[in-house]
Design a protein around this motif. Structure first.
Motif, PDB file in Angstrom:
ATOM      1  N   LEU A  45      61.985  32.073  40.244  1.00 64.52           N
ATOM      2  CA  LEU A  45      61.086  32.665  41.239  1.00 64.52           C
ATOM      3  C   LEU A  45      59.861  33.187  40.503  1.00 64.52           C
ATOM      4  N   HIS A  46      58.723  32.558  40.720  1.00 59.95           N
ATOM      5  CA  HIS A  46      57.501  32.888  39.983  1.00 59.95           C
ATOM      6  C   HIS A  46      56.539  33.628  40.911  1.00 59.95           C
ATOM      7  N   LEU A  47      56.236  34.875  40.575  1.00 60.86           N
ATOM      8  CA  LEU A  47      55.399  35.742  41.394  1.00 60.86           C
ATOM      9  C   LEU A  47      54.051  35.903  40.699  1.00 60.86           C
ATOM     10  N   ARG A  48      53.020  35.277  41.251  1.00 63.47           N
ATOM     11  CA  ARG A  48      51.694  35.285  40.633  1.00 63.47           C
ATOM     12  C   ARG A  48      50.812  36.255  41.411  1.00 63.47           C
ATOM     13  N   THR A  49      50.754  37.506  40.947  1.00 61.88           N
ATOM     14  CA  THR A  49      50.139  38.567  41.732  1.00 61.88           C
ATOM     15  C   THR A  49      48.987  39.273  41.036  1.00 61.88           C
ATOM     16  N   ARG A  50      48.754  39.029  39.761  1.00 58.49           N
ATOM     17  CA  ARG A  50      47.747  39.783  39.008  1.00 58.49           C
ATOM     18  C   ARG A  50      46.456  38.982  38.876  1.00 58.49           C
ATOM     19  N   ILE A  51      45.353  39.632  39.242  1.00 60.21           N
ATOM     20  CA  ILE A  51      44.054  38.955  39.184  1.00 60.21           C
ATOM     21  C   ILE A  51      43.745  38.516  37.756  1.00 60.21           C
ATOM     22  N   GLY A  52      44.049  39.367  36.782  1.00 63.23           N
ATOM     23  CA  GLY A  52      43.740  39.052  35.398  1.00 63.23           C
ATOM     24  C   GLY A  52      44.542  37.895  34.826  1.00 63.23           C
ATOM     25  N   GLU A  53      45.568  37.442  35.554  1.00 69.62           N
ATOM     26  CA  GLU A  53      46.408  36.350  35.054  1.00 69.62           C
ATOM     27  C   GLU A  53      46.304  35.095  35.923  1.00 69.62           C
ATOM     28  N   PRO A  70      37.171  45.102  44.468  1.00 67.37           N
ATOM     29  CA  PRO A  70      37.996  45.246  43.265  1.00 67.37           C
ATOM     30  C   PRO A  70      38.040  43.980  42.426  1.00 67.37           C
ATOM     31  N   ALA A  71      37.956  42.797  43.072  1.00 66.26           N
ATOM     32  CA  ALA A  71      38.007  41.541  42.311  1.00 66.26           C
ATOM     33  C   ALA A  71      36.775  41.380  41.434  1.00 66.26           C
ATOM     34  N   ARG A  72      35.606  41.821  41.916  1.00 71.17           N
ATOM     35  CA  ARG A  72      34.399  41.757  41.082  1.00 71.17           C
ATOM     36  C   ARG A  72      34.589  42.510  39.786  1.00 71.17           C
ATOM     37  N   GLN A  73      35.205  43.696  39.904  1.00 70.17           N
ATOM     38  CA  GLN A  73      35.416  44.496  38.715  1.00 70.17           C
ATOM     39  C   GLN A  73      36.464  43.869  37.802  1.00 70.17           C
ATOM     40  N   ALA A  74      37.571  43.416  38.389  1.00 73.47           N
ATOM     41  CA  ALA A  74      38.647  42.845  37.577  1.00 73.47           C
ATOM     42  C   ALA A  74      38.212  41.562  36.881  1.00 73.47           C
ATOM     43  N   LEU A  75      37.351  40.771  37.543  1.00 68.28           N
ATOM     44  CA  LEU A  75      36.897  39.503  36.975  1.00 68.28           C
ATOM     45  C   LEU A  75      35.604  39.655  36.178  1.00 68.28           C
ATOM     46  N   GLU A  76      35.061  40.875  36.152  1.00 67.50           N
ATOM     47  CA  GLU A  76      33.845  41.184  35.382  1.00 67.50           C
ATOM     48  C   GLU A  76      32.662  40.322  35.822  1.00 67.50           C
ATOM     49  N   VAL A  77      32.508  40.213  37.151  1.00 66.83           N
ATOM     50  CA  VAL A  77      31.350  39.502  37.717  1.00 66.83           C
ATOM     51  C   VAL A  77      30.720  40.421  38.774  1.00 66.83           C
ATOM     52  N   PRO A  78      30.033  41.483  38.343  1.00 72.30           N
ATOM     53  CA  PRO A  78      29.522  42.478  39.291  1.00 72.30           C
ATOM     54  C   PRO A  78      28.527  41.929  40.295  1.00 72.30           C
ATOM     55  N   ASP A  79      27.900  40.788  40.011  1.00 64.60           N
ATOM     56  CA  ASP A  79      26.909  40.232  40.934  1.00 64.60           C
ATOM     57  C   ASP A  79      27.507  39.238  41.930  1.00 64.60           C
ATOM     58  N   ALA A  80      28.820  38.958  41.830  1.00 55.83           N
ATOM     59  CA  ALA A  80      29.454  38.019  42.757  1.00 55.83           C
ATOM     60  C   ALA A  80      29.400  38.574  44.171  1.00 55.83           C
ATOM     61  N   ARG A  81      29.113  37.702  45.136  1.00 54.19           N
ATOM     62  CA  ARG A  81      28.947  38.148  46.514  1.00 54.19           C
ATOM     63  C   ARG A  81      30.063  37.599  47.397  1.00 54.19           C
ATOM     64  N   HIS A 123      33.721  36.728  49.326  1.00 62.90           N
ATOM     65  CA  HIS A 123      34.882  35.949  48.899  1.00 62.90           C
ATOM     66  C   HIS A 123      34.469  34.715  48.124  1.00 62.90           C
ATOM     67  N   ALA A 124      33.376  34.094  48.543  1.00 58.81           N
ATOM     68  CA  ALA A 124      32.938  32.891  47.839  1.00 58.81           C
ATOM     69  C   ALA A 124      32.608  33.205  46.387  1.00 58.81           C
ATOM     70  N   GLY A 125      31.979  34.353  46.152  1.00 60.27           N
ATOM     71  CA  GLY A 125      31.594  34.701  44.787  1.00 60.27           C
ATOM     72  C   GLY A 125      32.778  34.916  43.868  1.00 60.27           C
ATOM     73  N   VAL A 126      33.777  35.682  44.325  1.00 63.71           N
ATOM     74  CA  VAL A 126      34.912  35.970  43.443  1.00 63.71           C
ATOM     75  C   VAL A 126      35.826  34.758  43.305  1.00 63.71           C
ATOM     76  N   LEU A 127      35.956  33.953  44.362  1.00 65.57           N
ATOM     77  CA  LEU A 127      36.769  32.743  44.235  1.00 65.57           C
ATOM     78  C   LEU A 127      36.094  31.697  43.352  1.00 65.57           C
ATOM     79  N   THR A 128      34.772  31.667  43.360  1.00 66.52           N
ATOM     80  CA  THR A 128      34.052  30.768  42.447  1.00 66.52           C
ATOM     81  C   THR A 128      34.374  31.112  41.002  1.00 66.52           C
ATOM     82  N   GLU A 129      34.389  32.400  40.682  1.00 74.63           N
ATOM     83  CA  GLU A 129      34.731  32.813  39.320  1.00 74.63           C
ATOM     84  C   GLU A 129      36.196  32.527  39.017  1.00 74.63           C
ATOM     85  N   ALA A 130      37.061  32.760  39.989  1.00 76.49           N
ATOM     86  CA  ALA A 130      38.481  32.475  39.773  1.00 76.49           C
ATOM     87  C   ALA A 130      38.695  31.002  39.454  1.00 76.49           C
TER      88      ALA A 130
END
Length: 378
Positions: A102-110, A136-147, A149-156
Motif C-alpha cells: 500500500l503506497h501512500l503518496r501524500t507529501r508535496i516534497g516527494e 502552501p504549494a508555492r512555498q513547498a515547491l519554491e515557486v513564489p510566482d506560480a499562479r 493550480h496551473a502554476g503549481v501543477l506546472t512545477e510539479a
C-alpha cells in the motif's frame, strides 16, 4: 502491467442525510473481483479516498476492509489525497504500509519520487501528486510566482519529467487531483477555485504514458492518455445519467497499449419525479422507482404540508423535495392570497413557515403591525 484507475471514493459521504457506507463497501469491495478477473497488478486512487479530512471511525474501518480485500486479491495500491481528505492523516504510516503493498503518496516534497513497480519489461514509475492548494504549494515547491493550480501543477510536472529524464526507458503513470480544461463538472464536487481560477491546461501533463485524474465525478476522456475515472457512486442527482466505471489501463514494453472501461454495480439507482403530491402517492406508473433514491419536484399550486414524510410512506428512499408550482411561484402566491384579507394572509404565511397558525396574542401583534403600516402609508 495492468492498472485499475479509480478516484473519488469519498468513503463516509452521506446522500441527502442518508448513510452510504454499506453501499460504498459493496461497490468498492467489488474492485477486488475485478483485480482477480482482469489480472490487475495495481489499483490507483487519485484523491478523495475519504469525504472529509477527519473521517469517522466507521468510514476508516470500511476503507480498511476494502483495501484489505483488494490487496488480498493480489494488487498493489497507490493512493494520493484530494481536496476533501487529509494528506497528513492518510500518509502518517506510509513508510510502513509500503512494505505490504500500500503506497501512500501524500507529501508535496516527494512528488517526484515515484513508486517503482516492476513487470516483465522493467520498472513502471508511478508518481503521486497530492492535491496542490496553490498558496502552501508555492512555498513547498519554491515557486513564489506560480499562479493558481496551473502554476503549481506546472512545477510539479516539471519535477516529474526531470526525474524521468534520469530513468531512460522507464514507463510512467501520474496520479493527479485537479480540474483539467475540457472536463465537465457535476453538483457533488467541491470547488477548488482560488482567485476564480481552477482550470489546468491539459498540456501541463505532457511527457508521461498515462495520467490518472481525480476530482471530477463523471468518467471522462480528455485524450487517450488523459482521463477521469469519476466517482464509483453517484453523489448528486446531477449524476443520475452517468454510468459509473473504472478504467483498465494496460502498459507494455513501449508504454500505453490501451484503456478499457469496466462498469461498476449500482447499489441503489437515482430517479426523479415531477407532479402533484396526491397523484404521485397513488399513480402505479411510479412503482418502478420505489427502490430508488428519489428527488421529487411538486407542481401543486399550493405548497403541500409535510410533503417529504408523506412521500416516504410510498417511496422509502425519497430524500429530496422541491416545490415547483405550475406557472411559477409568483402565480402560486397570487392564487394562495386571492380573496383573503390581511389577517388570513398573515395566518397562512405563519402556518406555512412554522406549521402552526398564530395564537390570539400573536394575531393581535400582527394586526397592530398592519395598522402601523397603514398609518405610515398615509
Amino acid at each position: 502491467m495492468r492498472l485499475l484507475h479509480t478516484s473519488d471514493w469519498h468513503v463516509g459521504r452521506t446522500f441527502h442525510g442518508r448513510d452510504l457506507l454499506a453501499e460504498q463497501e459493496a461497490v468498492l469491495g467489488g474492485l477486488a473481483d475485478l483485480v482477480t478477473t482482469e489480472r490487475v497488478d495495481v489499483v490507483v486512487v487519485s484523491g478523495d479516498l475519504y469525504d472529509r479530512a477527519v473521517p469517522s471511525p466507521e468510514a476508516v474501518h470500511t476503507c480498511a476492509r476494502v483495501l484489505t480485500r483488494i490487496g488480498a486479491a493480489g494488487a498493489r495500491i497507490v493512493i494520493t489525497p484530494g481536496n476533501h481528505d487529509s494528506a497528513a492523516r492518510i500518509g502518517v504510516f506510509g513508510a510502513f504500509a509500503a512494505a505490504g503493498g500500500l503506497h501512500l503518496r501524500t507529501r508535496i516534497g516527494e512528488l517526484d519520487e515515484p513508486v517503482l513497480l516492476p513487470d516483465a519489461h522493467g520498472p513502471v514509475a508511478l508518481y503521486g501528486i497530492p492535491f496542490l492548494e496553490p498558496e502552501p504549494a508555492r512555498q513547498a515547491l519554491e515557486v513564489p510566482d506560480a499562479r493558481g493550480h496551473a502554476g503549481v501543477l506546472t512545477e510539479a510536472m516539471r519535477r516529474v519529467r526531470a526525474d524521468l529524464d534520469g530513468r531512460a526507458g522507464t514507463r510512467s503513470v501520474v496520479l493527479a487531483h485537479a480540474f483539467v480544461s475540457g472536463g465537465a463538472s457535476s453538483d457533488s464536487e467541491r470547488t477548488i477555485a482560488v482567485g476564480g481560477v481552477q482550470d489546468v491546461p491539459a498540456d501541463v501533463f505532457d511527457g508521461v504514458d498515462y495520467v490518472a485524474l481525480g476530482h471530477l465525478h463523471g468518467p471522462q476522456v480528455l485524450s487517450e492518455r488523459l482521463r477521469y475515472s469519476g466517482s464509483p457512486m453517484a453523489y448528486s442527482f446531477s449524476e443520475a445519467g452517468q454510468e459509473k466505471s473504472v478504467w483498465l489501463v494496460e502498459l507494455d514494453a513501449g508504454g500505453l497499449v490501451g484503456v478499457e472501461r469496466r462498469e461498476l454495480p449500482v447499489p441503489r439507482p437515482l430517479a426523479t419525479l415531477t407532479g402533484e403530491l396526491d397523484d404521485l402517492l397513488v399513480d402505479p406508473e411510479h412503482d418502478e422507482v420505489l427502490d430508488s433514491f428519489l428527488s421529487v419536484a411538486l407542481t401543486d399550486r399550493v405548497r403541500p404540508l409535510d410533503a417529504l414524510r408523506r412521500l416516504q410512506k410510498r417511496y422509502p428512499h425519497a430524500v429530496h423535495v422541491e416545490w415547483q408550482p405550475a406557472g411559477g411561484r409568483d402565480a402560486a402566491v397570487r392564487f394562495a392570497v386571492r380573496g383573503k384579507d390581511d389577517d388570513e394572509i398573515a395566518c397562512c404565511f405563519v402556518d406555512d413557515c412554522r406549521g402552526k397558525r398564530p395564537n390570539r396574542r400573536e394575531l393581535a401583534l400582527l394586526r397592530e403591525a398592519f395598522a402601523a403600516a397603514a398609518r405610515e402609508a398615509l
